[in-house]
Structure formats: structure tokens, C-alpha cells
Motif scaffolding. Structure first.
Motif, PDB file in Angstrom:
ATOM      1  N   LEU A   1      -3.217   3.730  -2.994  1.00  0.00           N
ATOM      2  CA  LEU A   1      -1.555   3.501  -1.376  1.00  0.00           C
ATOM      3  C   LEU A   1      -0.297   4.223  -2.477  1.00  0.00           C
ATOM      4  O   LEU A   1       0.104   5.313  -1.282  1.00  0.00           O
ATOM      5  CB  LEU A   1      -1.447   1.906  -1.450  1.00  0.00           C
ATOM      6  N   CYS A   2      -0.516   4.385  -3.962  1.00  0.00           N
ATOM      7  CA  CYS A   2       0.201   5.173  -4.400  1.00  0.00           C
ATOM      8  C   CYS A   2       0.476   6.333  -4.051  1.00  0.00           C
ATOM      9  O   CYS A   2       1.007   7.293  -3.976  1.00  0.00           O
ATOM     10  CB  CYS A   2       0.525   4.557  -6.067  1.00  0.00           C
ATOM     11  N   GLU A   3      -1.202   6.867  -4.364  1.00  0.00           N
ATOM     12  CA  GLU A   3      -1.609   8.756  -3.629  1.00  0.00           C
ATOM     13  C   GLU A   3      -0.709   9.179  -2.256  1.00  0.00           C
ATOM     14  O   GLU A   3      -0.063   9.473  -2.631  1.00  0.00           O
ATOM     15  CB  GLU A   3      -2.559   8.476  -4.188  1.00  0.00           C
ATOM     16  N   MET A   4      -1.154   7.543  -1.369  1.00  0.00           N
ATOM     17  CA  MET A   4      -1.025   8.305   0.259  1.00  0.00           C
ATOM     18  C   MET A   4       0.880   8.073   0.118  1.00  0.00           C
ATOM     19  O   MET A   4       1.387   9.161   0.498  1.00  0.00           O
ATOM     20  CB  MET A   4      -1.211   7.353   0.763  1.00  0.00           C
ATOM     21  N   LEU A   5       1.278   7.222  -0.756  1.00  0.00           N
ATOM     22  CA  LEU A   5       3.007   7.266  -0.915  1.00  0.00           C
ATOM     23  C   LEU A   5       3.483   8.710  -1.369  1.00  0.00           C
ATOM     24  O   LEU A   5       4.685   9.463  -0.775  1.00  0.00           O
ATOM     25  CB  LEU A   5       3.994   6.257  -1.329  1.00  0.00           C
ATOM     26  N   LYS A   6       2.439   9.313  -2.396  1.00  0.00           N
ATOM     27  CA  LYS A   6       3.514  10.554  -3.024  1.00  0.00           C
ATOM     28  C   LYS A   6       3.238  11.874  -2.282  1.00  0.00           C
ATOM     29  O   LYS A   6       4.153  12.558  -1.591  1.00  0.00           O
ATOM     30  CB  LYS A   6       2.741  10.453  -4.391  1.00  0.00           C
TER      31      LYS A   6
ATOM     32  N   ALA B   1       1.405  -6.077   4.807  1.00  0.00           N
ATOM     33  CA  ALA B   1       0.700  -4.645   4.884  1.00  0.00           C
ATOM     34  C   ALA B   1       1.708  -3.902   3.548  1.00  0.00           C
ATOM     35  O   ALA B   1       2.538  -3.210   4.454  1.00  0.00           O
ATOM     36  CB  ALA B   1       1.305  -4.099   5.974  1.00  0.00           C
ATOM     37  N   GLY B   2       0.917  -3.672   3.118  1.00  0.00           N
ATOM     38  CA  GLY B   2       0.895  -2.701   2.134  1.00  0.00           C
ATOM     39  C   GLY B   2       1.642  -1.165   2.590  1.00  0.00           C
ATOM     40  O   GLY B   2       2.337   0.339   2.347  1.00  0.00           O
ATOM     41  N   TRP B   3       1.017  -0.525   3.540  1.00  0.00           N
ATOM     42  CA  TRP B   3       0.433   0.622   4.379  1.00  0.00           C
ATOM     43  C   TRP B   3       1.832   1.486   4.415  1.00  0.00           C
ATOM     44  O   TRP B   3       2.640   2.193   4.755  1.00  0.00           O
ATOM     45  CB  TRP B   3      -0.340   0.889   5.132  1.00  0.00           C
ATOM     46  N   LEU B   4       2.636  -0.186   5.187  1.00  0.00           N
ATOM     47  CA  LEU B   4       3.782   0.212   6.234  1.00  0.00           C
ATOM     48  C   LEU B   4       5.039   0.911   4.172  1.00  0.00           C
ATOM     49  O   LEU B   4       6.405   1.484   5.024  1.00  0.00           O
ATOM     50  CB  LEU B   4       4.840  -1.018   6.547  1.00  0.00           C
ATOM     51  N   LEU B   5       4.304   0.990   3.309  1.00  0.00           N
ATOM     52  CA  LEU B   5       5.305   1.774   2.460  1.00  0.00           C
ATOM     53  C   LEU B   5       5.406   3.086   3.055  1.00  0.00           C
ATOM     54  O   LEU B   5       6.570   4.070   1.981  1.00  0.00           O
ATOM     55  CB  LEU B   5       5.252   1.191   0.924  1.00  0.00           C
ATOM     56  N   HIS B   6       4.410   3.456   3.161  1.00  0.00           N
ATOM     57  CA  HIS B   6       5.208   5.379   4.286  1.00  0.00           C
ATOM     58  C   HIS B   6       6.282   5.063   4.327  1.00  0.00           C
ATOM     59  O   HIS B   6       7.044   6.078   4.662  1.00  0.00           O
ATOM     60  CB  HIS B   6       3.630   5.505   4.767  1.00  0.00           C
TER      61      HIS B   6
ATOM     62  N   LEU C   1       9.308   0.627  -5.174  1.00  0.00           N
ATOM     63  CA  LEU C   1       8.606   1.843  -4.537  1.00  0.00           C
ATOM     64  C   LEU C   1       6.583   2.017  -5.322  1.00  0.00           C
ATOM     65  O   LEU C   1       6.150   1.371  -4.681  1.00  0.00           O
ATOM     66  CB  LEU C   1       9.077   2.964  -4.295  1.00  0.00           C
ATOM     67  N   TYR C   2       7.558   2.618  -6.163  1.00  0.00           N
ATOM     68  CA  TYR C   2       6.208   2.781  -6.476  1.00  0.00           C
ATOM     69  C   TYR C   2       5.696   1.532  -7.977  1.00  0.00           C
ATOM     70  O   TYR C   2       4.335   1.454  -7.968  1.00  0.00           O
ATOM     71  CB  TYR C   2       6.103   3.917  -7.538  1.00  0.00           C
ATOM     72  N   SER C   3       6.146   1.021  -8.740  1.00  0.00           N
ATOM     73  CA  SER C   3       5.555  -0.543  -8.448  1.00  0.00           C
ATOM     74  C   SER C   3       5.312  -1.556  -7.794  1.00  0.00           C
ATOM     75  O   SER C   3       4.425  -1.997  -8.107  1.00  0.00           O
ATOM     76  CB  SER C   3       6.797  -1.130  -9.671  1.00  0.00           C
ATOM     77  N   VAL C   4       6.182  -1.547  -6.709  1.00  0.00           N
ATOM     78  CA  VAL C   4       5.278  -2.483  -5.897  1.00  0.00           C
ATOM     79  C   VAL C   4       3.813  -2.254  -5.453  1.00  0.00           C
ATOM     80  O   VAL C   4       2.645  -2.620  -5.120  1.00  0.00           O
ATOM     81  CB  VAL C   4       6.157  -2.911  -4.807  1.00  0.00           C
ATOM     82  N   ALA C   5       3.885  -0.407  -5.090  1.00  0.00           N
ATOM     83  CA  ALA C   5       2.659  -0.471  -4.351  1.00  0.00           C
ATOM     84  C   ALA C   5       2.044  -0.301  -5.260  1.00  0.00           C
ATOM     85  O   ALA C   5       0.247  -0.606  -5.517  1.00  0.00           O
ATOM     86  CB  ALA C   5       2.898   1.525  -3.723  1.00  0.00           C
ATOM     87  N   ALA C   6       2.048   0.312  -6.890  1.00  0.00           N
ATOM     88  CA  ALA C   6       0.325  -0.087  -7.617  1.00  0.00           C
ATOM     89  C   ALA C   6       0.483  -1.475  -7.536  1.00  0.00           C
ATOM     90  O   ALA C   6      -0.708  -1.625  -8.002  1.00  0.00           O
ATOM     91  CB  ALA C   6       1.653   0.359  -9.245  1.00  0.00           C
ATOM     92  N   LYS C   7       1.402  -2.414  -7.797  1.00  0.00           N
ATOM     93  CA  LYS C   7       0.837  -4.084  -8.003  1.00  0.00           C
ATOM     94  C   LYS C   7       0.102  -3.583  -6.467  1.00  0.00           C
ATOM     95  O   LYS C   7      -0.918  -4.924  -6.635  1.00  0.00           O
ATOM     96  CB  LYS C   7       1.768  -4.810  -7.934  1.00  0.00           C
ATOM     97  N   TRP C   8       0.050  -3.708  -5.465  1.00  0.00           N
ATOM     98  CA  TRP C   8      -0.629  -3.795  -4.364  1.00  0.00           C
ATOM     99  C   TRP C   8      -2.313  -2.792  -4.552  1.00  0.00           C
ATOM    100  O   TRP C   8      -3.011  -3.621  -3.954  1.00  0.00           O
ATOM    101  CB  TRP C   8       0.131  -2.900  -2.681  1.00  0.00           C
TER     102      TRP C   8
ATOM    103  N   ALA D   1      -4.001  -2.915  -7.334  1.00  0.00           N
ATOM    104  CA  ALA D   1      -4.564  -3.209  -7.980  1.00  0.00           C
ATOM    105  C   ALA D   1      -4.891  -5.429  -7.639  1.00  0.00           C
ATOM    106  O   ALA D   1      -5.597  -6.152  -8.242  1.00  0.00           O
ATOM    107  CB  ALA D   1      -4.018  -3.416  -9.946  1.00  0.00           C
ATOM    108  N   SER D   2      -4.176  -5.342  -6.797  1.00  0.00           N
ATOM    109  CA  SER D   2      -3.972  -6.834  -6.434  1.00  0.00           C
ATOM    110  C   SER D   2      -5.251  -7.511  -5.683  1.00  0.00           C
ATOM    111  O   SER D   2      -6.271  -6.397  -4.534  1.00  0.00           O
ATOM    112  CB  SER D   2      -3.658  -7.484  -6.049  1.00  0.00           C
ATOM    113  N   SER D   3      -5.774  -8.858  -5.830  1.00  0.00           N
ATOM    114  CA  SER D   3      -6.747  -9.153  -5.200  1.00  0.00           C
ATOM    115  C   SER D   3      -5.777  -9.381  -3.659  1.00  0.00           C
ATOM    116  O   SER D   3      -5.203  -9.437  -3.918  1.00  0.00           O
ATOM    117  CB  SER D   3      -7.610 -10.502  -5.932  1.00  0.00           C
ATOM    118  N   ASP D   4      -6.937  -9.806  -2.445  1.00  0.00           N
ATOM    119  CA  ASP D   4      -6.419 -10.538  -0.933  1.00  0.00           C
ATOM    120  C   ASP D   4      -5.803 -10.974  -1.405  1.00  0.00           C
ATOM    121  O   ASP D   4      -4.575 -11.301  -0.858  1.00  0.00           O
ATOM    122  CB  ASP D   4      -7.705 -10.314  -0.158  1.00  0.00           C
ATOM    123  N   LYS D   5      -5.798 -12.491  -2.400  1.00  0.00           N
ATOM    124  CA  LYS D   5      -4.791 -13.325  -2.348  1.00  0.00           C
ATOM    125  C   LYS D   5      -3.819 -13.088  -2.740  1.00  0.00           C
ATOM    126  O   LYS D   5      -2.688 -13.676  -2.092  1.00  0.00           O
ATOM    127  CB  LYS D   5      -5.824 -14.491  -3.491  1.00  0.00           C
ATOM    128  N   VAL D   6      -3.488 -12.562  -3.446  1.00  0.00           N
ATOM    129  CA  VAL D   6      -2.227 -11.918  -4.574  1.00  0.00           C
ATOM    130  C   VAL D   6      -1.466 -10.847  -2.931  1.00  0.00           C
ATOM    131  O   VAL D   6      -0.086 -11.189  -2.755  1.00  0.00           O
ATOM    132  CB  VAL D   6      -2.029 -10.917  -5.351  1.00  0.00           C
TER     133      VAL D   6
END
Length: 385
Positions: A66-71, A236-241, A297-304, A306-311
Motif C-alpha cells: 500500500l505504501c508504494e502504491m500511495l507514493k 479499506a486501506g486502499w482508499l488512502l489513494h 499518511l505513510y505511518s498509517v499505510a505502513a501499519k496497514w 504490517a498488520s493482521s486482518d484482525k488489526v
């Protein structure tokens, strides 16, 4: 020609993207002025294989983070916001659908192969005149009626971004004689599918967000790719676009204003206006907002990433907060850039007036400010329980 899939590192891919989008800035002015769709930009992105970059590895793609997509999205937006916002929907939906295997495996594989081979593009078509944004929970007036071994779809969808170039649309429709709402995969070439060129917005003029009209469109049984509950959306992390796009526009405005301040020297002062305390203060305020937005933006994207589905399931408030914060700060950055530049920023030839119009579109992209703030209130209250 080198494509993104030929490159081994994110840094190399980002550099190729920076080179690819250089012509977009000048084209953006032309397409905005003429109200035309930037087919040339999309063809350039297809040539380097960008539409396939978010296809997961299990479907033969690169499966970028996700981080790379946002960049990438931010780089595109710095050159042309309308192109970035438009293709961002395809990139995010493709990533989300593939990673979650939301469709039948064979169905998604066929789509992925088409994207890799032809650069085919997809977007959701959910908004309607009577229901407004689907995030508000309205039930679609578009209908799906069972017919033999398939379905007949009728309806009109508004705000269908990239309508002039879409190969696929995921259309939400109320299934007749039931309370269910289904998502149907509609191919552009089917009989009864056409685009009504209604888009007359002063913001994101080149996004081609016209109406998609469906008149007795017959689709196969397996084109019903899922069901949904209107208004019930998982994080939905992808909406960070979306915030990535508006951050890119803000950076473009900041760059223009900073360069202007460093070069403009009216005869009433010695040196340039960049040395004036009130101008330097505005430049600093822009820099602060850009730094805050990028970090959030990028701290939350990085968390997404690295995280499990539960997180991830618990991240709805954070994701919404990023969108609201970054977009509103982007609006402020463009305003500050215009204050630095002065009245000439309102000239039709000045890119700042386009950035000003385009960045305000972000306020109306999902999730909406009021809904996010209410969620954050609940989030804070839940900590007290």
C-alpha cells in the motif's frame, strides 16, 4: 521500453514513474481548459505497466505494498490531480479485490490477465442521483432482474470516474423481488452500456466522471460477484489513494509558490519576497502541513501493510482520520500558496487556480468529514469503557 515490472526495487519504479509523468503537468492545463479526457496520460501509464502493479502475486502480478502504491499516486498527482484520482480507483480496487479474493478465483484471474495484457481499467459504479453517496446507506435504484441463466441490469450511475476509458465497471444493483443488493461485473462492450457525458464540475474536470447508463444489459450468472449491505463498509486501506492524491496536489502548489517567492523581486524591495517575514511564515506553514500530512499518511499505510486482518478490522477511525486531516490540510496549503503568489494566482494561465479547484474536490470524496468526526468521537468514548 522499460516497464515497472522490469525493475527490482521500489526506488527504481518510483524514478520511472517520475520520468513518465513529466508531460502530464502541461497536458493537465490543456485538458482542464478544454474539458477533455487525458487518454494520453493513461496510455503512458499503460505503456509502463502501471495498471497491473497492484495485482497480487498469487494472480501473477507484482503485489506492491500500500505504501508504494500511495507514493506512485502522489507522484502522478503532483503532475496531474485528475489523472491520479482517476487511476487510483482502479489501482486500489484491484489491490483490495485480489488480496481478499472477493470474487471467484477464476473470474478475478481472467480480469487480472486482461489488465496485464491490455492495461484494462476498472472502477466501481455505485453513486446514483436519488441515493447520493453509497457511504450514506441509500439502496440503489439500479435493478437486476433474473432472466434465464443470467441477469438483466437497468439503471443510471453518476460520478463514474474514468468512464471514457473503463473496460469494466462493478455496478451495485437491487435484486428484484428481494431485499438484497448485488455487485455485478459489467463489461464496457456489452449491448445497452453507454456513457452519458454529464460531467460539468469545475474541479477534476479531466476525470471523465460521467454517468454510466445501463439499458437492458444482459450479463451472465457468474457476473454477480458479491452482495453488499448499503452503508456497511469494512475498513479499506486502499482508499488512502484519495488523501495521497490531494497531498500530491498540495505539494505541486507548494513547489510553485516556493519557486515564485524565491525568484520574484518587485522594485519596492531589495532581494526577493522570500526574504520577507510574512512570506517566509507562509512558506513555513505550508512546509509544516506537508510534513504532518506525509507523516500521518505513510505511518498509517505502513501499519496497514504490517498488520493482521484482525488489526486492520480495527483501523476504520485511523483511516478516516487520515483522509480528513490530509485533505483539509491540502486545501490550506493551496490557499497559502495563493496568498504567497497574490492575485496572479487567479489568472487562468496560473496552475494554482486549477490546484485550488481540484483540491476542494477531496472534501466530497469518501469518507465524509462529518461521518469521520462522529466515528472518532465514538472511538474516544470506547476507550473509556
Amino acid at each position: 521500453m522499460t516497464t515497472l515490472t522490469d525493475l527490482n526495487t521500489m526506488e527504481e519504479r518510483l524514478e520511472l514513474m517520475k520520468e513518465t509523468v513529466k508531460p502530464f503537468k502541461q497536458r493537465g492545463e490543456i485538458h482542464d481548459k478544454e474539458g477533455t479526457f487525458p487518454f494520453d496520460n493513461f496510455n503512458d501509464l499503460k505503456d509502463i505497466g502501471y495498471p497491473a502493479l497492484t495485482i497480487p502475486k498469487k494472480f501473477g502480478g507484482m503485489g506492491i505494498s500500500l505504501c508504494e502504491m500511495l507514493k506512485h499516486q502522489e507522484i502522478i498527482a503532483q503532475a496531474d490531480g485528475a489523472t491520479a484520482l482517476s487511476i487510483g480507483w482502479h489501482m486500489g480496487i484491484t489491490k483490495h479485490t485480489g488480496e481478499n479474493e472477493s470474487w471467484d478465483h477464476t473470474k478475478f484471474q481472467a480480469f487480472a490477465d486482461d489488465v496485464k495484457k491490455t492495461g484494462a481499467l476498472m472502477n466501481n459504479a455505485a453513486t446514483e442521483p436519488a441515493t447520493g453517496s453509497p457511504t450514506r446507506g441509500g439502496k440503489p435504484e439500479t435493478t437486476a432482474a433474473k432472466s434465464g441463466d443470467g441477469w438483466i441490469i437497468n439503471g443510471r450511475k453518476t460520478f463514474t470516474t474514468m468512464a471514457p476509458i473503463l473496460s469494466y465497471a462493478v455496478v451495485s444493483a437491487t435484486i428484484e423481488d428481494s431485499d438484497e443488493v448485488g455487485n455485478f461485473l459489467i463489461r464496457r462492450e456489452l449491448d445497452g452500456v453507454h456513457v452519458d457525458e454529464t460531467w460539468d464540475s469545475v474541479a477534476m474536470k479531466a476525470s471523465g466522471s460521467h454517468d454510466l447508463v445501463l439499458e437492458n444489459v444482459r450479463v451472465a450468472a457468474d457476473d454477480l460477484i458479491g452482495y453488499l449491505t448499503p452503508g456497511k463498509k469494512a475498513p479499506a486501506g486502499w482508499l488512502l489513494h484519495i488523501p495521497a492524491c490531494y497531498l500530491g496536489i498540495a505539494k505541486a502548489a507548494q513547489e510553485y509558490a516556493t519557486k515564485f517567492a524565491a525568484e520574484y523581486s518587485p522594485n519596492s524591495i531589495k532581494g526577493t519576497i522570500a526574504e520577507l517575514p510574512n512570506v517566509k511564515e507562509k512558506l513555513g506553514e505550508m512546509e509544516l502541513r506537508i510534513m504532518q500530512s506525509s507523516g500521518f499518511l505513510y505511518s498509517v499505510a505502513a501499519k496497514w501493510d504490517a498488520s493482521s486482518d484482525k488489526v486492520r478490522a480495527s483501523m476504520k477511525a485511523e483511516l478516516g482520520a487520515v483522509k480528513v486531516s490530509v485533505v483539509n490540510q491540502a486545501v490550506e496549503v493551496v490557499d497559502l500558496a495563493m496568498r504567497v503568489t497574490g492575485a496572479r494566482s487567479l489568472s487562468a494561465k496560473n496552475p494554482l487556480q486549477r490546484y485550488y479547484r481540484d483540491v476542494r474536490a477531496g472534501i466530497h470524496n469518501p469518507p465524509m468529514d462529518d461521518m469521520v468526526i462522529m466515528q472518532l468521537g465514538d472511538h474516544a468514548l470506547n476507550r473509556m469503557e
